[in-house]
Design an enzyme around this catalytic site. Structure first.
Site, PDB file in Angstrom:
ATOM      1  N   ASP A  16      10.197   2.550  -4.567  1.00 22.45           N
ATOM      2  CA  ASP A  16       9.397   3.607  -3.939  1.00 22.45           C
ATOM      3  C   ASP A  16       9.935   4.021  -2.573  1.00 22.45           C
ATOM      4  O   ASP A  16       9.176   4.420  -1.688  1.00 22.45           O
ATOM      5  CB  ASP A  16       7.923   3.170  -3.807  1.00 22.45           C
ATOM      6  CG  ASP A  16       7.307   2.873  -5.161  1.00 22.45           C
ATOM      7  OD1 ASP A  16       7.699   3.525  -6.139  1.00 22.45           O
ATOM      8  OD2 ASP A  16       6.441   1.990  -5.227  1.00 22.45           O
ATOM      9  N   GLU A  17      11.228   3.952  -2.402  1.00 18.93           N
ATOM     10  CA  GLU A  17      11.827   4.299  -1.114  1.00 18.93           C
ATOM     11  C   GLU A  17      11.939   5.811  -0.932  1.00 18.93           C
ATOM     12  O   GLU A  17      12.144   6.283   0.187  1.00 18.93           O
ATOM     13  CB  GLU A  17      13.229   3.671  -0.985  1.00 18.93           C
ATOM     14  CG  GLU A  17      13.248   2.145  -0.989  1.00 18.93           C
ATOM     15  CD  GLU A  17      13.431   1.566  -2.383  1.00 18.93           C
ATOM     16  OE1 GLU A  17      13.322   2.335  -3.367  1.00 18.93           O
ATOM     17  OE2 GLU A  17      13.680   0.351  -2.494  1.00 18.93           O
ATOM     18  N   GLY A  18      11.851   6.564  -2.046  1.00 19.58           N
ATOM     19  CA  GLY A  18      12.019   8.023  -1.967  1.00 19.58           C
ATOM     20  C   GLY A  18      13.273   8.476  -2.709  1.00 19.58           C
ATOM     21  O   GLY A  18      13.845   9.530  -2.411  1.00 19.58           O
ATOM     22  N   GLY A  43       8.453   5.609 -10.874  1.00 22.50           N
ATOM     23  CA  GLY A  43       7.729   6.844 -10.590  1.00 22.50           C
ATOM     24  C   GLY A  43       8.452   7.506  -9.442  1.00 22.50           C
ATOM     25  O   GLY A  43       8.373   7.029  -8.315  1.00 22.50           O
ATOM     26  N   HIS A  44       9.213   8.553  -9.730  1.00 25.50           N
ATOM     27  CA  HIS A  44      10.029   9.207  -8.710  1.00 25.50           C
ATOM     28  C   HIS A  44       9.414  10.580  -8.396  1.00 25.50           C
ATOM     29  O   HIS A  44       9.352  11.439  -9.269  1.00 25.50           O
ATOM     30  CB  HIS A  44      11.479   9.352  -9.190  1.00 25.50           C
ATOM     31  CG  HIS A  44      12.167   8.029  -9.361  1.00 25.50           C
ATOM     32  ND1 HIS A  44      13.472   7.912  -9.723  1.00 25.50           N
ATOM     33  CD2 HIS A  44      11.715   6.764  -9.184  1.00 25.50           C
ATOM     34  CE1 HIS A  44      13.800   6.622  -9.778  1.00 25.50           C
ATOM     35  NE2 HIS A  44      12.744   5.912  -9.463  1.00 25.50           N
ATOM     36  N   GLN A 225      13.579   1.289  -9.270  1.00 22.49           N
ATOM     37  CA  GLN A 225      13.112   0.076  -8.604  1.00 22.49           C
ATOM     38  C   GLN A 225      13.916  -0.129  -7.311  1.00 22.49           C
ATOM     39  O   GLN A 225      14.371   0.822  -6.712  1.00 22.49           O
ATOM     40  CB  GLN A 225      13.196  -1.145  -9.536  1.00 22.49           C
ATOM     41  CG  GLN A 225      12.201  -1.135 -10.689  1.00 22.49           C
ATOM     42  CD  GLN A 225      12.513  -0.161 -11.807  1.00 22.49           C
ATOM     43  OE1 GLN A 225      13.581  -0.205 -12.397  1.00 22.49           O
ATOM     44  NE2 GLN A 225      11.607   0.729 -12.108  1.00 22.49           N
ATOM     45  N   GLY A 303      -1.162   3.588  -9.270  1.00 17.72           N
ATOM     46  CA  GLY A 303      -2.188   3.918  -8.279  1.00 17.72           C
ATOM     47  C   GLY A 303      -2.598   2.743  -7.401  1.00 17.72           C
ATOM     48  O   GLY A 303      -3.511   2.853  -6.586  1.00 17.72           O
ATOM     49  N   SER A 411      14.938  11.314   6.557  1.00 21.24           N
ATOM     50  CA  SER A 411      13.937  12.191   5.946  1.00 21.24           C
ATOM     51  C   SER A 411      12.660  12.145   6.775  1.00 21.24           C
ATOM     52  O   SER A 411      12.242  11.079   7.221  1.00 21.24           O
ATOM     53  CB  SER A 411      13.671  11.729   4.515  1.00 21.24           C
ATOM     54  OG  SER A 411      12.567  12.418   3.962  1.00 21.24           O
TER      55      SER A 411
HETATM   56  P1  GDP Z   1      10.892   6.583  -5.524  1.00 19.49           P
HETATM   57  O1  GDP Z   1      10.251   5.774  -6.589  1.00 19.49           O
HETATM   58  O2  GDP Z   1      11.917   5.820  -4.751  1.00 19.49           O
HETATM   59  O3  GDP Z   1      11.422   7.899  -6.006  1.00 19.49           O
HETATM   60  O4  GDP Z   1       9.732   6.926  -4.468  1.00 19.49           O
HETATM   61  P2  GDP Z   1       8.221   7.381  -4.813  1.00 19.49           P
HETATM   62  O5  GDP Z   1       8.238   8.784  -5.264  1.00 19.49           O
HETATM   63  O6  GDP Z   1       7.545   6.381  -5.685  1.00 19.49           O
HETATM   64  O7  GDP Z   1       7.546   7.215  -3.395  1.00 19.49           O
HETATM   65  C1  GDP Z   1       7.980   7.906  -2.275  1.00 19.49           C
HETATM   66  C2  GDP Z   1       6.803   8.752  -1.723  1.00 19.49           C
HETATM   67  O8  GDP Z   1       7.103   9.175  -0.415  1.00 19.49           O
HETATM   68  C3  GDP Z   1       6.557  10.011  -2.522  1.00 19.49           C
HETATM   69  O9  GDP Z   1       5.176  10.279  -2.527  1.00 19.49           O
HETATM   70  C4  GDP Z   1       7.309  11.081  -1.741  1.00 19.49           C
HETATM   71  O10 GDP Z   1       6.761  12.376  -1.904  1.00 19.49           O
HETATM   72  C5  GDP Z   1       7.096  10.590  -0.339  1.00 19.49           C
HETATM   73  N1  GDP Z   1       8.173  10.911   0.620  1.00 19.49           N
HETATM   74  C6  GDP Z   1       9.514  10.962   0.408  1.00 19.49           C
HETATM   75  N2  GDP Z   1      10.174  11.182   1.559  1.00 19.49           N
HETATM   76  C7  GDP Z   1       9.232  11.255   2.534  1.00 19.49           C
HETATM   77  C8  GDP Z   1       9.289  11.434   3.943  1.00 19.49           C
HETATM   78  O11 GDP Z   1      10.351  11.540   4.567  1.00 19.49           O
HETATM   79  N3  GDP Z   1       8.092  11.437   4.611  1.00 19.49           N
HETATM   80  C9  GDP Z   1       6.899  11.296   3.990  1.00 19.49           C
HETATM   81  N4  GDP Z   1       5.787  11.298   4.723  1.00 19.49           N
HETATM   82  N5  GDP Z   1       6.815  11.106   2.644  1.00 19.49           N
HETATM   83  C10 GDP Z   1       7.965  11.090   1.940  1.00 19.49           C
HETATM   84  P1  IMO Z   2      10.503   3.014  -8.576  1.00 19.20           P
HETATM   85  O1  IMO Z   2      11.713   3.402  -9.391  1.00 19.20           O
HETATM   86  C1  IMO Z   2       7.986  -0.200  -7.028  1.00 19.20           C
HETATM   87  C2  IMO Z   2       7.399  -3.698  -9.608  1.00 19.20           C
HETATM   88  C3  IMO Z   2       6.022  -3.934 -10.187  1.00 19.20           C
HETATM   89  C4  IMO Z   2       6.016  -5.444 -10.282  1.00 19.20           C
HETATM   90  C5  IMO Z   2       7.471  -5.746 -10.689  1.00 19.20           C
HETATM   91  C6  IMO Z   2       7.677  -5.949 -12.167  1.00 19.20           C
HETATM   92  O2  IMO Z   2       9.425   4.035  -8.590  1.00 19.20           O
HETATM   93  O3  IMO Z   2      10.914   2.595  -7.206  1.00 19.20           O
HETATM   94  P2  IMO Z   2       7.698  -4.308 -14.251  1.00 19.20           P
HETATM   95  O4  IMO Z   2       6.653  -3.366 -14.773  1.00 19.20           O
HETATM   96  O5  IMO Z   2       8.987  -3.642 -13.899  1.00 19.20           O
HETATM   97  O6  IMO Z   2       7.900  -5.491 -15.130  1.00 19.20           O
HETATM   98  O7  IMO Z   2       7.067  -4.883 -12.893  1.00 19.20           O
HETATM   99  O8  IMO Z   2       8.234  -4.647 -10.247  1.00 19.20           O
HETATM  100  N1  IMO Z   2       7.972  -2.363  -9.878  1.00 19.20           N
HETATM  101  C7  IMO Z   2       8.094  -1.387  -8.970  1.00 19.20           C
HETATM  102  N2  IMO Z   2       7.686  -1.327  -7.681  1.00 19.20           N
HETATM  103  N3  IMO Z   2       8.674   0.832  -7.556  1.00 19.20           N
HETATM  104  C8  IMO Z   2       9.105   0.785  -8.837  1.00 19.20           C
HETATM  105  O9  IMO Z   2       9.896   1.759  -9.375  1.00 19.20           O
HETATM  106  C9  IMO Z   2       8.793  -0.348  -9.609  1.00 19.20           C
HETATM  107  N4  IMO Z   2       9.045  -0.717 -10.884  1.00 19.20           N
HETATM  108  C10 IMO Z   2       8.559  -1.953 -11.025  1.00 19.20           C
HETATM  109  O10 IMO Z   2       5.015  -3.461  -9.335  1.00 19.20           O
HETATM  110  O11 IMO Z   2       5.805  -6.007  -9.011  1.00 19.20           O
HETATM  111 MG    MG Z   3       8.362   5.142  -7.204  1.00 20.42          MG
END
Ligand code: GDP
Ligand code: IMO
Ligand code: MG
Length: 422
Positions: A16-18, A43-44, A225, A303, A411
């Site tokens: 979830d780094e973005g 979830g990207h 991940q 969520g 960002s």
């Molecule tokens: P991913 O799984 O690495 O693609 O990241 P996620 O989409 O799960 O989570 C990143 C969240 O941060 C998303 O809701 C993006 O819309 C949001 N996001 C990305 N870049 C920024 C930023 O620079 N600032 C803020 N406030 N939100 C950001």
């Molecule tokens: P993105 O690509 C954050 C975490 C789960 C759990 C562990 C194992 O959006 O960054 P799994 O369902 O893979 O067996 O769960 O890994 N996890 C993530 N955490 N971002 C993800 O994907 C993740 N995919 C799995 O929460 O701790």
């Molecule tokens: Mg994500």
């Protein structure tokens, strides 16, 4: 991006780094975007022109109509969820069938894999991993046990192979006395998804990708991940089940190590983790709640509240080494805009022992912090480094010094445009 090479963009912490945002931003520079690991546990999020999409299995390069997107052999796919995701994109006006290619070697997530995921979690009691419940662990287990079903099986003797694997799973569930499931409806949707998949190019993507490279085309490998969730290098057993690090790019796409050029390591200006497992920098106080609120740190897949803390140099340094990160990408800097003090975890301590290296067992370690002044200026509208507040520039400089790696991109808001190349 060099011609005939693969650049990788990898989450280097707990996901979830973005990644989605940056892959979408980078796509115009590349010919091909490819996912190499994971499945719908990802979830990207991509936001542009007032629209928001959350991609799970489909690469984040899909919004650029001219580009080929590949789901590589290292991935796992749930046909029903894939169908939902693809139909949503088609409804939004994106054509997929010609330019979304899927490896025949990628493994299929069965409805019973998802039940097994729940059953194994239930059996673990307090030691739950806190998985996304998408069947990831059981599907990769079948892959390693050489009992899995692959995308290529859709094209050859599918029903028999499916029934055989399903029966095996039902037997395991019976042995575990796990009866809390009814897959009847889900299975219908899943089989519909299998049929839906047939219209896509189900192919030998490793050959295709190497052909593209030989033609001088450039490929962006999109991580899923994060490095600390990697099956080998993460905080085992609280990890996902795939190789999320740079080595996974090679095995998950079928490209050789010498084809990899840049490795972008993406992290947030602070830390988060969703699910269970050690997280030394976790804040249990109002500061942690404040980061979560401002950063909207709630899982894009489940969520769930994401656990929050300050940036962790021990973890980042480890991930930089494991992945060979050439350039860092720092996300969500704006989330720290209002803090008067920014803390940075520079080491861990336990029983009087201090370490700056990632310990084998991250459980029970306490963070050692250094403090920097906050910038207390909104960053969201900033589009150029010249406009950075001095304390923000100092934060970047500090991180670059301790991590010995340049922060090439910063960002400052979720929007595609709010991306500053340094
Ligand atoms: P991913 O799984 O690495 O693609 O990241 P996620 O989409 O799960 O989570 C990143 C969240 O941060 C998303 O809701 C993006 O819309 C949001 N996001 C990305 N870049 C920024 C930023 O620079 N600032 C803020 N406030 N939100 C950001
Ligand atoms: P993105 O690509 C954050 C975490 C789960 C759990 C562990 C194992 O959006 O960054 P799994 O369902 O893979 O067996 O769960 O890994 N996890 C993530 N955490 N971002 C993800 O994907 C993740 N995919 C799995 O929460 O701790
Ligand atoms: Mg994500």
């Amino acid at each position: 991006m060099a011609q005939g090479k693969v650049d990788a963009l990898l989450g280097i912490v707990f996901g979830d780094e973005g990644k989605g945002k940056v892959v979408d931003y980078f796509t115009p520079r590349y010919d091909v975007v490819a996912r190499f690991a994971g499945g719908p546990n990802a979830g990207h999020t991509i936001i542009f022109e007032g629209k928001k999409f959350v991609l799970r299995s489909i690469p984040s390069g899909i919004f650029d109509e001219g580009k080929v997107n590949i789901i590589g052999n290292g991935c796992v796919i749930a046909p029903d969820l894939f169908m939902n995701e693809a139909r949503e994109l088609e409804a939004a006006g994106y054509s997929l069938t010609e330019r979304l290619h899927i490896s025949r070697r990628a493994h299929l997530i069965l409805p019973t894999h998802r039940v097994l995921d729940r059953a194994y979690e239930a059996a673990k009691g307090k030691a739950k991993v806190g998985t996304t419940g998408k069947g990831i662990g059981p599907t990769y287990s079948d892959k390693a046990a050489r009992t899995g079903l692959r995308v290529g099986d859709i094209l050859d003797g599918f029903t028999q192979k499916y029934e055989r694997l399903k029966a095996r799973h039902l037997q395991i569930l019976a042995d575990l006395h796990f009866t809390d499931f009814d897959i009847t409806e889900e299975e219908q949707r899943w089989l519909e998804g299998v049929d839906y998949m047939r219209q896509f190019r189900l192919t030998d993507t490793e050959i295709e990708i190497n052909r593209y490279l030989a033609e001088g085309k450039s490929v962006l490998a999109e991580g899923a991940q994060g490095s600390l969730l990697d099956i080998d290098h993460g905080t085992y057993p609280f990890v996902s089940s795939s190789s999320t690090t740079a080595g996974g790019v090679c095995t998950g796409l079928g490209v050789a190590p010498n084809k990899i050029d840049k490795v972008y390591g993406i992290f947030k200006a602070y830390s988060t983790r969703v699910g269970a497992g050690p997280f030394p920098v976790e804040l249990f106080d109002a500061t942690g709640d404040r980061i979560r609120d401002i950063g909207h740190e709630y899982g894009a897949v489940t969520g769930r509240d994401r656990r929050c803390g300050w940036v962790d140099i021990v973890a980042l340094r480890y991930a930089i080494i494991i992945n060979g990160v050439t350039d860092l990408v720092m996300m969500k800097s704006d989330v720290l805009d209002t803090f008067d003090r920014i803390r940075v975890c520079v080491a861990y301590e336990k029983d009087g022992v201090r370490t700056e290296d990632m310990p084998y067992d991250t459980e029970g370690w306490q963070p050692v912090y250094e403090d920097l002044p906050g910038w207390q200026t909104p960053l969201t509208e900033v589009r150029s480094e010249a406009d950075f507040p001095p304390a923000f520039s100092a934060y970047i400089k500090y991180l670059e010094d301790v991590l010995r790696t340049p922060i090439a991109i910063v960002s400052v808001s979720p929007d595609r445009e709010a991306t500053i190349i340094r």
